[in-house]
Each structure stands twice: as structure tokens, then as C-alpha cells.
Design an enzyme around this catalytic site. Structure first.
Site, PDB file in Angstrom:
ATOM      1  N   ASP A 200       0.827  -1.199   0.000  1.00  0.00           N
ATOM      2  CA  ASP A 200       0.000   0.000   0.000  1.00  0.00           C
ATOM      3  C   ASP A 200       0.870   1.262   0.000  1.00  0.00           C
ATOM      4  O   ASP A 200       1.849   1.346   0.744  1.00  0.00           O
ATOM      5  CB  ASP A 200      -0.884  -0.034   1.265  1.00  0.00           C
ATOM      6  N   GLU A 268       2.072  -0.209  -4.797  1.00  0.00           N
ATOM      7  CA  GLU A 268       1.059   0.777  -5.207  1.00  0.00           C
ATOM      8  C   GLU A 268       1.742   2.141  -5.297  1.00  0.00           C
ATOM      9  O   GLU A 268       2.236   2.654  -4.289  1.00  0.00           O
ATOM     10  CB  GLU A 268      -0.097   0.854  -4.207  1.00  0.00           C
TER      11      GLU A 268
HETATM   12  C1  NOJ Z   1      -4.420   3.038  -0.869  1.00  0.00           C
HETATM   13  C2  NOJ Z   1      -5.569   2.093  -0.823  1.00  0.00           C
HETATM   14  O1  NOJ Z   1      -5.711   1.486  -2.063  1.00  0.00           O
HETATM   15  C3  NOJ Z   1      -6.779   2.883  -0.404  1.00  0.00           C
HETATM   16  O2  NOJ Z   1      -7.936   2.116  -0.491  1.00  0.00           O
HETATM   17  C4  NOJ Z   1      -6.543   3.371   0.993  1.00  0.00           C
HETATM   18  O3  NOJ Z   1      -7.615   4.197   1.391  1.00  0.00           O
HETATM   19  C5  NOJ Z   1      -5.242   4.159   1.112  1.00  0.00           C
HETATM   20  N1  NOJ Z   1      -4.159   3.501   0.448  1.00  0.00           N
HETATM   21  C6  NOJ Z   1      -4.836   4.316   2.531  1.00  0.00           C
HETATM   22  O4  NOJ Z   1      -4.358   3.099   3.032  1.00  0.00           O
END
Ligand code: NOJ
Ligand code: CA
Length: 533
Positions: A200, A268
Site C-alpha cells: 500500500d 502501489e
Molecule cells: C491506498 C488504498 O488502495 C486505499 O484504499 C486506501 O484508502 C489508502 N491507500 C490508505 O491506506
């Protein structure tokens, strides 16, 4: 060069709250995913990535982790996870889990200690700062969910930093103890047998050491949401983040000889291309796959996509493996953005480009965004910045499985409303329909297995005009041609000379591909794959 499973394979993202409920609480669970493994095998994907299922107060639906080494009781137990993993492996499916290392929940024991007092040994595990001269926040950084990214803690007289909700305090990754703790978390799950992690917000993990103000964004409009008021110049994508990626890579790679094959790290990262590809790391010692989200918001236009693809391919460092996605749990669904017929063309694009595709659950059914009334809103982002279209509930509706009550998702009312077309658009029905988008996904996934040119072959854009985007995969013999009509009127494409010997393998419409005097005649909204005869 031999290809690895995470290069030729297709990843499928499961949002566990929304996949399959087995205990009648309207919320999906790990046993539900296990129940649907045969569906996933039948679909033809190779790996699932499960969004977070850790114990959490669910302020951000699990992206606020209160304990990294366990399973939230709403999703099941650690034993359920082990069962799911063993069952998936026995069916030949890999399992990636979501690692959320940038921040914890406010309820995580580390943060409870950290906030207890300024002298607590865990104080420096999070990012605490004194107020500005007039008691204001330490700088102008804005949370991705709106408002200052600094929350005042009255009891200890300092602010803490949160890139997301105030219930999601950021960890201090400059502290080696934090790094070791999170690396221990990785080992815990790798030891259990997970095949990798989706990491993440990897690009957020290190902030500029001296916390300077972010510059204002001159292009900001209120409709963009508060986050974009400033450019996240100092709060994200700092050079030191790459050392973290490579430390994580070393851990993942240390499991490569475990008998289960290599483990994979997907980062990500929402950044411009030149900065995105740096996450492959020097000597490819960064994450295996810095996630490429460019197709999600790209203009749906042949020349624009050609440029995007060419730019991405040429920006990749040597030996870097590409990857593609059409959507995820944070972005509007492809069927909504591109429309139901172009969603089929998009599927062909996703599954025939060079690189690892990630399919978002439900896209194989052509699910669109669900209409959410103000009273039904669950997403904290929509609650904090209502009406701007930022909310993510519409893309998180439960999977419609069959014609039973609640679409076979649950015996209870699902936590979010179902897509209203579920009586017609559900997995059971579409599986029986040879012309459905689900059948198309299955055929495309089967084609990837049958024709290594599609999953591992070289990539070359072909000359095309009008609404046609065309490319070649692999080399002679055994090469393939993919031609996609991104528009609503018929198009023709002059095939390369040697393509005279090609035969149609698959159309997004039906069986009747037409080739006349060296030209491929594409119907409106048609995509075609040709293979060497
Ligand atoms: C990215 C995630 O994909 C999203 O859903 C989330 O709200 C944020 N990171 C915070 O963790
Ligand atoms: Ca449940």
C-alpha cells in the site's frame, strides 16, 4: 529467457468485504473466498491479491491495521487464512496479500504506546512534531482524505502526521526499529506461505526529513478535492524510499528457494512515468512490479493509447517487467468509464499487452459503478468530501453470483447495495452465455495459456489509423496480431504482408472475423486476435 509465474500469470484482486459472505452478516469473508476458488480456477487467473483482512476498526475498511499478525474476526481467523492458502495452492493459485506499512490504525498497540507520552520508547515510531509558533500545524501538508495531515494530541502537546485519515497515523520509516518490525510482519506471512505482497502507498513511506511546506498547485480547482491543493513534493516519493523497497525485495527474494517459487512485490504507486519506473530500483533491486495505473484514466483514443504504451515500454529499465490494470477498489470501474461494449475491447487490451495484468473482481462480469444514495455512503473519503465524485463505495459492491436472494453473495443484506442489474448480470448466468463478457474473459485467459506469445512474447506496435490500435506479440513463427477498434464505427486495417497467412483466433463480438485482400475489417467496438495459421 524463461518467464516466472508472476510475469506470465494474471493477478485478480479480491476485495474481501464484497466477494462472498458465508456467515450471514452481509460482509464477505475468507471462507467465502475459499468457496469461490473453483470459479477463479475456471476463470483462468493465476493469483489472487486480497485487500486487507487484518484486525481493524475499519475506519478505512481495513487499510487501518490494528494488528498485522492476525485476521479480523469479521473476515475469519488465522486458521481460516491458512485453509484458504492451502486450498488455493492445491488448485494451483497463488495468493498475494495487502501489506499496509505506511500507517497503522490509531488503535494499533504501537500507536497507543507512542501517544502515551513523549518519553515512551515507541514515541519515535510515528511522526510527532511541535506546533508552529501560533499553535498551527507544523506545515501545510494536506491529508489525501482532506484537511490538514496533522492531528493535535492535547495530552502530549504535539501533532502527529497522517497522510490519510487521522485514524491512520503514519509510521516513521526513518526509525530502524519500525523497519525491523514491519520486516518481521513480512516474514510472518511469507513463512505461512503467501506468494507476495501488494504494498500500500509505497511512494508515501518516507517524507522529507525537515518537513518543508509543499508548494501550492496552481492548477487546483475545488472539484479536485483538497488533497491536490498542494503538490506532494516533500511528503511523498523521497529518494530514501528506494532503500526500503530494496530491503523488502531482499526479504522476498530470500524465500525464492523455499520450493514454492519466487515471491513477488507489487508496489502501489501513483506517480508520473519517469518517477514510477524508478521503483524497479537500481539493478532491479526494487519491487518486482511498480503498479502501472495509466490505463485507468487514459483518454480512450487509439493514438493516445499508442503513445502511452510506447512511452511506458521505452521508459522501462532493462529487464523490468511491465504490468497493467483497468481498475481497482479506489477507481471508477472500466465498464462505467468505457461503456459496456468498449469494456470488452478493454479486456482484450489488458490481457494481451506485454506485462502482468491485474483484473479487478467483477470486471469480468462487466460490473459498473453502483449508485449510492447519501444515506448509503460508507467510504470515509466520500463522507469527508461529499459530492465531488471521489467516493469509492460505487466500485466496492458485492459480487453478484447467481439468481438467489442477494445475488448469492449473502443470506443477509449486503453491506453496500448490489448493482441493480444483478438478476441478469451474475456469474452463474453469464457463465452459460457464450456471448457474455465473462465468456470473453475466459477465452482471453485461455488464449494467454495456449499461446505463450501473448503472455511472454515480444511487443511491437503496428501502424494503424482511425480508431484502431494494433500490435504484434511474439515473433515469427507463432506471432500474434491484436487489433482493437476503440470507436463505434467500422474500421479497416491493412495487415502486414506476412499476415496473409494469419487466421482469426478470437473476436470480442463473435466468431465472424473478416479479412479481405490483406485488410482486417473491424466492426464497431470490435477487438480481434489473429494467430499464425
Ligand atoms: C491506498 C488504498 O488502495 C486505499 O484504499 C486506501 O484508502 C489508502 N491507500 C490508505 O491506506
Ligand atoms: Ca461474513
Amino acid at each position: 529467457m524463461t518467464s516466472l509465474w508472476w510475469q506470465t500469470g494474471v493477478i485478480y484482486q479480491v476485495y474481501p468485504r464484497s466477494y462472498q459472505d458465508t456467515n450471514g452478516d452481509g460482509v464477505g469473508d475468507l471462507n467465502g473466498i475459499e468457496r469461490r476458488l473453483d470459479y477463479l480456477v475456471g476463470l483462468g487467473i493465476d493469483a489472487i491479491w486480497i485487500s486487507p483482512f487484518y484486525p481493524s476498526p475499519m475506519a478505512d475498511f481495513g487499510y487501518d491495521v490494528a494488528e498485522y499478525l492476525d485476521v479480523d474476526s469479521r473476515f475469519g481467523t488465522l486458521a481460516d487464512f491458512d485453509d484458504l492458502l492451502a486450498a488455493a495452492h492445491s488448485k494451483g493459485l497463488r495468493v498475494l496479500i495487502d501489506l499496509v506499512p505506511n500507517h497503522t490504525s490509531i488503535q494499533h498497540a504501537w500507536f497507543v504506546e507512542s501517544r502515551a507520552s513523549r518519553s515512551n520508547p515507541r514515541r519515535s515510531w510515528y511522526i510527532w512534531r511541535d506546533p508552529g509558533p501560533d499553535g498551527a500545524p507544523p506545515n501545510n501538508w494536506i491529508s489525501d482524505f482532506g484537511g490538514s495531515a496533522w492531528e493535535w494530541d492535547e495530552a502530549s502537546g504535539q501533532y502527529y502526521y497522517h497522510a490519510f485519515l487521522k485514524e491512520q497515523p503514519d509510521l516513521n520509516w526513518r526509525n530502524p526499529e519500525v523497519r525491523n518490525a514491519m520486516y518481521g510482519v513480512m516474514r510472518f506471512w511469507l513463512d505461512r506461505g503467501v506468494d507476495g505482497f501488494r504494498i500500500d502507498v509505497l511512494w508515501h513511506m518516507i517524507k522529507a526529513a525537515d518537513f518543508p511546506d509543499n508548494p501550492p498547485n496552481s492548477e487546483w480547482r475545488p472539484s479536485m478535492g483538497e488533497k491536490d491543493r498542494v503538490l506532494q513534493l516533500h511528503s511523498t516519493d523521497q529518494p530514501e524510499v528506494h532503500a526500503i523497497a530494496s530491503e523488502m525485495r531482499t526479504i522476498a527474494d530470500s524465500y525464492a528457494g523455499s520450493g514454492q517459487g519466487p515471491r513477488v512485490l507489487v508496489g502501489e504507486i501513483y506517480l508520473p512515468l519517469d518517477r514510477l519506473v524508478r521503483y524497479y530500483g537500481p539493478e532491479r533491486r526494487g519491487v518486482h512490479l511498480p503498479a502501472n495505473f495509466q490505463l485507468i484514466n487514459a483518454p480512450w483514443e487509439a493514438r493516445a493509447l499508442e503513445t502511452l504504451i510506447a512511452n511506458y515500454e521505452s521508459a522501462l529499465p532493462p529487464d523490468a517487467w511491465p504490468n497493467w490494470a483497468l481498475g481497482n477498489h479506489d477507481r471508477s470501474r472500466v465498464a462505467t468509464k468505457r461503456g459496456p461494449v468498449q469494456a470488452r475491447v478493454a479486456a482484450m487490451l489488458l490481457l494481451t499487452l506485454r506485462g502482468t495484468p491485474t483484473v479487478y473482481y467483477g470486471d469480468e462480469l462487466g460490473l459498473s459503478d453502483v449508485a449510492i444514495t447519501p444515506a448509503q455512503v460508507q467510504d470515509p473519503l466520500e463522507l469527508r468530501e461529499p459530492g465531488l465524485g471521489l467516493g469509492r463505495d460505487p466500485v466496492r459492491a458485492s459480487m453478484p453470483w447467481d439468481g438467489r436472494a442477494n445475488a448469492g453473495f449473502s443470506t443477509a443484506e449486503p453491506w453496500l447495495p448490489l448493482n441493480s442489474d444483478w438478476p441478469a448480470r451474475n456469474a452463474e448466468k453469464l457463465a452459460k452465455d457464450p456471448s457474455s463478457i465473462l465468456t470473453l474473459y475466459r477465452r482471453l485467459l485461455a488464449a494467454r495459456r495456449a499461446y505463450p506469445a501473448l503472455s511472454a512474447g515480444a511487443f511491437r506496435l503496428l501502424d494503424a489509423t482511425g480508431d484502431v490500435l494494433a500490435y504484434e506479440r511474439g515473433h515469427d513463427p507463432g506471432g500474434m496480431i491484436v487489433a482493437l477498434n476503440l470507436g463505434g464505427s467500422p474500421q479497416h486495417m491493412i495487415l502486414p504482408d506476412r499476415a496473409a497467412t494469419f487466421r482469426p483466433l478470437l473476436s470480442t463480438i463473435d466468431e465472424f472475423v473478416s479479412i479481405e485482400s490483406g485488410a482486417l475489417l473491424l466492426r464497431a467496438d470490435e477487438g480481434v486476435i489473429l494467430t499464425a495459421a
